[in-house]
Scaffold this motif. Structure first.
Motif, PDB file in Angstrom:
ATOM      1  N   THR A   1      -1.358   8.430   1.646  1.00 26.27           N
ATOM      2  CA  THR A   1      -2.356   8.953   0.842  1.00 26.27           C
ATOM      3  C   THR A   1      -1.758   9.980   0.149  1.00 26.27           C
ATOM      4  O   THR A   1      -0.817  10.902   0.469  1.00 26.27           O
ATOM      5  CB  THR A   1      -3.502   9.446   1.636  1.00 26.27           C
ATOM      6  OG1 THR A   1      -3.196  10.201   2.810  1.00 26.27           O
ATOM      7  CG2 THR A   1      -4.293   8.039   1.877  1.00 26.27           C
TER       8      THR A   1
ATOM      9  N   ILE B   1      -2.166   3.836   6.816  1.00 30.24           N
ATOM     10  CA  ILE B   1      -1.764   4.577   5.723  1.00 30.24           C
ATOM     11  C   ILE B   1      -1.690   6.005   6.181  1.00 30.24           C
ATOM     12  O   ILE B   1      -2.687   6.665   6.882  1.00 30.24           O
ATOM     13  CB  ILE B   1      -2.695   4.850   4.756  1.00 30.24           C
ATOM     14  CG1 ILE B   1      -3.037   3.085   3.964  1.00 30.24           C
ATOM     15  CG2 ILE B   1      -2.056   5.657   3.500  1.00 30.24           C
ATOM     16  CD1 ILE B   1      -1.667   2.518   3.674  1.00 30.24           C
TER      17      ILE B   1
ATOM     18  N   TYR C   1      -5.988   9.407  -4.039  1.00 33.05           N
ATOM     19  CA  TYR C   1      -7.439   9.970  -3.805  1.00 33.05           C
ATOM     20  C   TYR C   1      -7.785  10.586  -5.257  1.00 33.05           C
ATOM     21  O   TYR C   1      -6.844  11.172  -5.864  1.00 33.05           O
ATOM     22  CB  TYR C   1      -7.626  11.233  -3.046  1.00 33.05           C
ATOM     23  CG  TYR C   1      -7.515  11.165  -1.695  1.00 33.05           C
ATOM     24  CD1 TYR C   1      -8.860  10.387  -0.643  1.00 33.05           C
ATOM     25  CD2 TYR C   1      -6.517  11.214  -0.686  1.00 33.05           C
ATOM     26  CE1 TYR C   1      -8.946  10.353   0.614  1.00 33.05           C
ATOM     27  CE2 TYR C   1      -6.615  10.933   0.826  1.00 33.05           C
ATOM     28  CZ  TYR C   1      -7.731  10.407   1.200  1.00 33.05           C
ATOM     29  OH  TYR C   1      -7.782  10.113   2.464  1.00 33.05           O
TER      30      TYR C   1
ATOM     31  N   ILE D   1      -8.277   5.535  -3.524  1.00 31.01           N
ATOM     32  CA  ILE D   1      -9.186   5.915  -2.708  1.00 31.01           C
ATOM     33  C   ILE D   1     -10.408   6.642  -3.616  1.00 31.01           C
ATOM     34  O   ILE D   1     -10.081   7.870  -4.110  1.00 31.01           O
ATOM     35  CB  ILE D   1      -8.996   6.659  -1.388  1.00 31.01           C
ATOM     36  CG1 ILE D   1      -8.190   5.940  -0.587  1.00 31.01           C
ATOM     37  CG2 ILE D   1     -10.248   7.183  -0.661  1.00 31.01           C
ATOM     38  CD1 ILE D   1      -7.773   6.796   0.782  1.00 31.01           C
TER      39      ILE D   1
ATOM     40  N   TYR E   1       0.915  -1.100  -0.100  1.00 34.83           N
ATOM     41  CA  TYR E   1      -0.179   0.206   0.107  1.00 34.83           C
ATOM     42  C   TYR E   1       0.824   1.249   0.053  1.00 34.83           C
ATOM     43  O   TYR E   1       0.725   2.114   0.874  1.00 34.83           O
ATOM     44  CB  TYR E   1      -0.980   0.182   1.300  1.00 34.83           C
ATOM     45  CG  TYR E   1      -2.081  -1.174   1.241  1.00 34.83           C
ATOM     46  CD1 TYR E   1      -3.114  -0.956   0.720  1.00 34.83           C
ATOM     47  CD2 TYR E   1      -1.789  -2.312   1.756  1.00 34.83           C
ATOM     48  CE1 TYR E   1      -4.307  -2.025   0.853  1.00 34.83           C
ATOM     49  CE2 TYR E   1      -2.727  -3.244   2.099  1.00 34.83           C
ATOM     50  CZ  TYR E   1      -3.810  -3.066   1.318  1.00 34.83           C
ATOM     51  OH  TYR E   1      -4.842  -4.141   1.662  1.00 34.83           O
TER      52      TYR E   1
ATOM     53  N   VAL F   1      -6.873   5.066   7.511  1.00 34.57           N
ATOM     54  CA  VAL F   1      -6.284   5.983   6.820  1.00 34.57           C
ATOM     55  C   VAL F   1      -6.371   7.416   7.702  1.00 34.57           C
ATOM     56  O   VAL F   1      -7.288   7.762   8.171  1.00 34.57           O
ATOM     57  CB  VAL F   1      -7.140   6.500   5.605  1.00 34.57           C
ATOM     58  CG1 VAL F   1      -6.598   7.558   4.906  1.00 34.57           C
ATOM     59  CG2 VAL F   1      -7.070   5.032   4.834  1.00 34.57           C
TER      60      VAL F   1
ATOM     61  N   VAL G   1      -2.103  12.948   3.731  1.00 35.22           N
ATOM     62  CA  VAL G   1      -1.466  13.578   2.625  1.00 35.22           C
ATOM     63  C   VAL G   1      -0.459  14.574   2.871  1.00 35.22           C
ATOM     64  O   VAL G   1      -0.366  15.304   3.999  1.00 35.22           O
ATOM     65  CB  VAL G   1      -2.615  14.242   1.910  1.00 35.22           C
ATOM     66  CG1 VAL G   1      -3.455  13.141   1.382  1.00 35.22           C
ATOM     67  CG2 VAL G   1      -3.452  15.244   2.556  1.00 35.22           C
TER      68      VAL G   1
ATOM     69  N   VAL H   1      -1.421   5.515  -2.211  1.00 38.04           N
ATOM     70  CA  VAL H   1      -2.691   5.387  -2.405  1.00 38.04           C
ATOM     71  C   VAL H   1      -3.395   6.679  -2.626  1.00 38.04           C
ATOM     72  O   VAL H   1      -3.192   7.636  -1.878  1.00 38.04           O
ATOM     73  CB  VAL H   1      -3.254   5.057  -0.839  1.00 38.04           C
ATOM     74  CG1 VAL H   1      -4.736   5.009  -0.687  1.00 38.04           C
ATOM     75  CG2 VAL H   1      -2.675   3.859  -0.182  1.00 38.04           C
TER      76      VAL H   1
ATOM     77  N   ASP I   1     -13.265   8.884  -3.968  1.00 36.52           N
ATOM     78  CA  ASP I   1     -13.914   9.573  -3.029  1.00 36.52           C
ATOM     79  C   ASP I   1     -15.171  10.306  -3.418  1.00 36.52           C
ATOM     80  O   ASP I   1     -15.527  11.015  -4.454  1.00 36.52           O
ATOM     81  CB  ASP I   1     -13.080  10.801  -2.814  1.00 36.52           C
ATOM     82  CG  ASP I   1     -13.128  11.703  -1.407  1.00 36.52           C
ATOM     83  OD1 ASP I   1     -14.092  11.300  -0.564  1.00 36.52           O
ATOM     84  OD2 ASP I   1     -12.636  12.690  -1.179  1.00 36.52           O
TER      85      ASP I   1
END
Length: 284
Positions: free
Chosen positions: A212, A183, A13, A34, A8, A143, A186, A11, A36
């Motif tokens: 992320t 995770i 968005y 992800i 992972y 997350v 950002v 990841v 969203d």
């Protein structure tokens, strides 16, 4: 490892309402996406976003990328309908925002019958309840929502992220205790490659499984930072060989590069090699 059986590292968005972004994601070298339906979708686009995302996932083409859908919270007027829609989507997991109690996961589990549940950890109350949340039998991953956490804590953004270390640490300990994925949050300055690399290195040193991301330009840095390096792979192989050789000969202690190698080091070495193999498998 009941949930951490794949990489992972990256990841990303992706807004569930944007056809172009959904299409582009099919060709990005990310480990997970992800999709969203929450922050990245305006209120008047929420319902259309569900249909757009469902169509994109049904079309497929995302390969080995792990597909997570972030829904709106059940306290909003969209959350329940999001969950009902995600139950029918071709995705791997569902992510619910601002989790503060295990009861929120119980409510989600009543709608999502089979898919793994993931929790956004982004409030002080969530940090303090991390152990309870991580222990939920349906939970597969955390997350970190570091932007929301910083807002709730009224902190300044610092390169060392010192103000939020207590919260991150509580979630890290809970995730490792329950063997779930965790995770990192950002990095907002998506054009600042050096800053991103520094935060990725920090996150990996802390024990995060990946990061992320908010922009495709960040993928390469995250993939590199959270993958075993050639030096680490080489050392892992030599540690395993040295330890096995000493064991076979019934001798004393294995030593590699002037450092003692014990069984715990071999466990870590094998984990490094396993992760490297899984990363290669994702490319096939």
């Amino acid at each position: 490892m009941k949930h951490r059986a794949r990489p992972y590292r990256s990841v990303l968005y992706i807004p569930g309402s944007r056809d172009r972004a959904l299409d582009k994601a099919r060709n990005l070298p990310v480990d997970a996406i992800i999709f969203d339906l929450e922050d990245a979708v305006a209120p008047d686009e929420k319902e259309n976003a569900r249909a757009t995302l469902q169509a994109a996932l049904a079309k497929g083409g995302y390969g080995n990328r792990y597909k997570i859908v972030r829904i709106n919270g059940f306290e909003t007027r969209w959350g329940q309908e999001d969950a009902k829609a995600v139950e029918k989507m071709d995705c791997d997991a569902v992510l619910i925002p601002k989790v503060e109690t295990a009861a929120q996961l119980d409510d989600l589990a009543k709608v999502i019958s089979l898919k793994p549940l993931w929790a956004m950890m982004e409030t002080p109350r969530g940090m303090l309840s991390a152990q309870e949340i991580a222990a939920h039998p349906r939970l597969a991953g955390f997350v970190m929502g570091t932007n929301d956490l910083a807002k709730e804590m009224q902190t300044r953004f610092r390169p060392d992220r010192l103000p939020m270390m207590a919260g991150l640490g509580l979630c890290m300990l809970a995730a490792k205790a329950e063997d779930i994925v965790i995770i990192d949050g950002v990095y907002n300055a998506f054009k600042d490659t050096d800053g991103l690399r520094g935060e990725c290195d920090q996150g990996r040193d802390m024990g995060f499984d990946g990061k992320t991301l908010i922009h495709p330009s960040q993928v390469e840095v995250a993939n590199e930072a959270f993958a075993p390096s050639k030096v680490e792979i080489d050392l892992a192989r030599r540690q395993i060989l040295a330890f096995e050789d000493v064991e076979a000969k019934g001798q004393g202690v294995a030593v590699v590069d002037g450092k003692i190698v014990e069984n715990l080091h071999v466990v870590t070495a094998r984990e490094i090699l396993r992760k490297a193999e899984e990363i290669l498998a994702l490319k096939e």
